[in-house]
Design a protein around this motif. Structure first.
Motif, PDB file in Angstrom:
ATOM      1  N   SER A 166       0.840  -1.200   0.000  1.00 33.03           N
ATOM      2  CA  SER A 166       0.000   0.000   0.000  1.00 33.03           C
ATOM      3  C   SER A 166       0.874   1.249   0.000  1.00 33.03           C
ATOM      4  N   LEU A 167       1.950   1.179   0.770  1.00 39.32           N
ATOM      5  CA  LEU A 167       2.882   2.305   0.826  1.00 39.32           C
ATOM      6  C   LEU A 167       3.491   2.548  -0.553  1.00 39.32           C
ATOM      7  N   ALA A 168       3.935   1.474  -1.187  1.00 37.76           N
ATOM      8  CA  ALA A 168       4.567   1.604  -2.506  1.00 37.76           C
ATOM      9  C   ALA A 168       3.599   2.202  -3.521  1.00 37.76           C
ATOM     10  N   LYS A 200      10.844  -2.773   2.061  1.00 35.75           N
ATOM     11  CA  LYS A 200      10.143  -3.603   1.072  1.00 35.75           C
ATOM     12  C   LYS A 200       9.529  -2.730  -0.020  1.00 35.75           C
ATOM     13  N   ALA A 201       8.951  -1.617   0.393  1.00 32.34           N
ATOM     14  CA  ALA A 201       8.321  -0.723  -0.590  1.00 32.34           C
ATOM     15  C   ALA A 201       9.369  -0.174  -1.556  1.00 32.34           C
ATOM     16  N   LEU A 202      10.573   0.014  -1.046  1.00 31.93           N
ATOM     17  CA  LEU A 202      11.638   0.585  -1.884  1.00 31.93           C
ATOM     18  C   LEU A 202      12.057  -0.369  -3.003  1.00 31.93           C
ATOM     19  N   GLU A 203      11.784  -1.665  -2.814  1.00 33.70           N
ATOM     20  CA  GLU A 203      12.160  -2.620  -3.860  1.00 33.70           C
ATOM     21  C   GLU A 203      11.495  -2.274  -5.187  1.00 33.70           C
ATOM     22  N   SER A 204      10.285  -1.707  -5.106  1.00 33.23           N
ATOM     23  CA  SER A 204       9.616  -1.372  -6.373  1.00 33.23           C
ATOM     24  C   SER A 204       9.564   0.136  -6.639  1.00 33.23           C
ATOM     25  N   THR A 205      10.195   0.921  -5.765  1.00 33.38           N
ATOM     26  CA  THR A 205      10.092   2.382  -5.951  1.00 33.38           C
ATOM     27  C   THR A 205      11.459   3.061  -5.916  1.00 33.38           C
ATOM     28  N   SER A 206      12.517   2.264  -6.052  1.00 29.23           N
ATOM     29  CA  SER A 206      13.847   2.857  -5.851  1.00 29.23           C
ATOM     30  C   SER A 206      14.196   3.863  -6.952  1.00 29.23           C
ATOM     31  N   ASP A 207      13.457   3.802  -8.068  1.00 25.28           N
ATOM     32  CA  ASP A 207      13.716   4.818  -9.094  1.00 25.28           C
ATOM     33  C   ASP A 207      13.006   6.128  -8.775  1.00 25.28           C
ATOM     34  N   ILE A 208      12.102   6.103  -7.803  1.00 22.76           N
ATOM     35  CA  ILE A 208      11.342   7.317  -7.460  1.00 22.76           C
ATOM     36  C   ILE A 208      11.910   7.968  -6.196  1.00 22.76           C
TER      37      ILE A 208
END
Ligand code: 6R9
Length: 659
Positions: A166-168, A200-208
């Protein structure tokens, strides 16, 4: 039909009597610019506004208030109080641990927020940048919000109970380059890791996400208002990307407390708050600076009859709109003392709320019916064992309050002398819309009663006609704008128009049903759309179904609500599985874990019902009405099912219903 009314002795400090309310209300409807032009003066503006309302419920659906004025929300919540209130308490923070509390003065708040704001600036945060705040109920949550407001960054607080996914999704939706979080959240004596979810959220948002600021909470809050020793060795906790990570105490250590507040236009965004809708993913509700703050401050003062020196406690989490408007912005704009509580109502005992009221001498207490109902089942001895004589006003928010809970609150907490302000409003409305102004009129348990100034509610029938006859239920909509109204769905203005203005063109439609009696008193009957209200938390059935359907074994789900004694509504999930999969208790557990991970623990189903198929119309539409009736155990109410494509399934569902 009029009910028996309950009268409270006392007088309101601004509204003399009912006639006075009626006169002001009429003015607010007939001449809104004059009315809100004057109310807007309660804030400090850097440059004054020359226009007031410019709001359209048609065509472009643009909503603007005070549009040429400039101000800063943080300045209004802190700086302007310093000449008189530097040493007055702004925030009373009560930790989860009963022995831990802080009293943060306006001066200390100024210093903490200024340092944080300068820290954010040093990382490159600029006006208009989105900053995600994923924090527990610690003072730094307030500092973070106000620091963003100070430099014109747009905060988006994500409730700490939401999962990494949800955070991601929120980080992605608003493209937030900055995240503020804490290592742990402490609730009910337990430490819940928050930073892990961020990782965990950063795994899919590290480009942002460019920077992550982490507050290390262990043992650094003491009773003297000194937060933040810098003794924590954070190097061990932090995953690989040290360039992205920074510890809060490192960030603020060398910063000056003085940070020039950004000059914001009244219509510059203040925050985004995600909320569930009846379709799709949660919407980013956007609130702007001027109108929101005017409305937050004014409703806080009027509806709670807030008087200088009083201690105001709103028990909501900062991750919800109630935490924004009535824990932070409204009270602080009014120079109030606002209480932030880190923990839960039942730790260490179910007396905790009342113990805090006694310990800090709380004057105004604002909570949700679900909390009242759960404490009610524990027994009144927890309340009667405490001295609650400081309480003057009680409030309720988030869902309809049933008469039994109202009476219990009235008798055992309010000692039959405290008005109960049952406040109906929404994330979208920014502040209270329908609620009794304390002492000004008599109350009826379970009725939110009359509209606030400038608010023009109407009840509409299916054809969109206004219902004027009393005691007829209709859809609750509003005819005119008010300053606290949301301005758009972040990044999707069309969705704003479609969601709120399409059902009844020319009106803002709330999604709630209501009924009005001969006195004009309104009782909210609950959502008429596919939004559930579980323990006062809004959840869209579509959002939940989408999340369940992603599970590899699940073919399809239908989620409905049913009456629940404590939560108001419980979550009943019907699930069909792919061919070859068999229902089992194991799989039930798997699905519960799945939804907790996809959305968060608040989405845990109360009942999970495996079924070979869902009842459908011939055109293939799921018959939710029937599923609701079965979940409610209103079998007689199901009615004729012969027109269904698969009528036989109804009998099976009734037989296998989860009681
Ligand atoms: C502030 C808040 C909004 C929905 C709203 C309605 C329900 C809120 C209520 C109430 C009856 C009240 N609701 N207050 N229903 N009486 N006093 O809760 O915002 O989380 O957006 O929820 O909550 O159904 O539409 P939000």
């Amino acid at each position: 039909m009029s009910d028996d009314k309950i009268h409270f002795n006392g007088s309101h400090h601004l509204i003399h009597d009912f006639k006075h309310y009626q006169t002001l209300y009429q003015q607010s409807i007939d001449t809104p610019d004059a009315f809100w032009g004057e109310v807007g003066q309660r804030l400090d503006w850097f440059s004054p506004y020359t226009t007031v309302a410019n709001a359209h419920f048609k065509d472009n659906h643009e909503i603007k208030w005070y549009e040429d004025g400039t101000l800063n929300a943080c300045y209004n919540c802190i700086d302007r109080h310093l000449p008189d209130k530097a040493n007055d308490t702004a925030i009373t923070w009560q930790g989860d641990n009963p022995d831990t509390y802080q009293r943060i003065t306006y001066q200390a708040l100024y210093n903490a927020v200024g340092k944080f704001a300068n820290g954010l600036k040093s990382l490159g945060v600029k006006k208009g940048d989105r900053v995600i705040i994923y924090l527990p109920m610690i003072p730094e949550a307030a500092y973070a919000m106000l620091a963003c407001a100070r430099i014109g960054a747009v905060h988006s607080v994500v409730f700490g109970g939401f999962s990494a996914e949800s955070l991601a999704s929120r980080i992605k939706d608003c493209q937030a380059a900055y995240v503020i979080t804490a290592d742990f959240s402490t609730r009910g004596g337990k430490r819940i890791p928050l930073k892990n979810n961020v990782n965990k959220a950063l795994e899919s948002t590290s480009d942002i996400v460019k920077r992550v600021i982490t507050i290390y909470t262990d043992g650094d809050n003491d009773n003297n208002g000194n937060s933040g020793s810098n003794s924590h060795d954070y190097s061990e906790d932090i995953p690989a990307n040290t360039e992205r990570e920074i510890a809060y105490h490192t960030l603020i250590n060398a910063q000056s407390p003085d940070c020039e507040p950004a000059v914001m236009n009244a219509e510059d965004p203040l925050f985004i708050l995600y909320t569930s809708g009846s379709t799709g993913t949660p919407k980013g509700v956007l609130h702007t600076t001027g109108g929101y703050l005017v409305y937050a401050a004014y409703t806080h003062e009027v509806l709670f009859d807030y008087r200088p020196g009083e201690l105001f406690w709103c028990t909501a989490d900062v991750g919800w709109i109630t935490g924004h408007t009535y824990m932070i912005y409204g009270p602080l704009a009014n120079g109030a003392n606002t209480l932030l509580y880190e923990g839960i109502p039942t730790y260490p005992t179910p007396a905790r709320f009342w113990q805090i009221c006694e310990q800090h001498r709380v004057n105004i207490f604002y909570t949700a019916p679900t909390a009242i109902r759960s404490l009610m089942t524990e027994g009144e001895q927890y309340a009667t064992g405490h001295n609650l004589s400081s309480l003057r006003i009680l409030g309720s928010v988030g869902e309809p309050i049933n008469v039994e809970a109202w009476q219990w609150y009235h008798q055992h907490i309010g000692n039959k002398t405290c008005p109960i302000v049952d406040t109906w409003w929404q994330t979208e409305t920014g502040g209270h819309m329908i609620a009794p102004i304390p002492y000004v009129w008599d109350q009826v348990p379970g009725k939110a009663t009359l509209p606030f100034f400038g608010v023009k509610p109407v009840l509409l029938d299916e054809k969109g006609q206004e219902i004027t006859a009393p005691d007829h239920e209709g859809s609750l909509a509003f005819k005119h704008s008010w300053p606290g109204q949301m301005r758009t769905v972040y990044g999707d203005h069309q969705r704003f128009i479609d969601t709120y203005f399409q059902t009844f063109p020319g009106y803002y439609f709330s999604g709630d049903g209501a009924i009005r009696d001969a006195d004009g008193y309104i009782r909210i009957t609950g959502r008429v759309d596919d939004i559930l209200n579980i323990s006062g938390h809004r959840m869209g059935t579509a959002e939940l179904e989408d999340a369940f359907n992603l599970h590899p074994k699940v073919a399809e789900t239908a989620v409905v609500g049913y009456p629940h004694d404590i939560k108001g509504q419980g979550l009943y999930v019907y699930a069909t599985l792919f061919k070859g999969e068999t229902p089992s208790d194991e799989l039930k557990k798997e699905l519960v874990a799945w939804i907790r991970e996809k959305i968060g623990p608040i989405a845990t189903p109360d009942k999970l019902h495996f079924t070979p198929e869902l009842p459908r119309t011939r055109s293939g539409k799921i018959m939710r009405r029937i599923l609701r009736k079965i979940a409610e155990n209103d079998i007689d109410g199901i009615g004729d099912v012969s027109t269904l494509a698969n009528p036989a399934i109804v009998e099976t569902l009734i037989k296998t219903r989860i009681a």
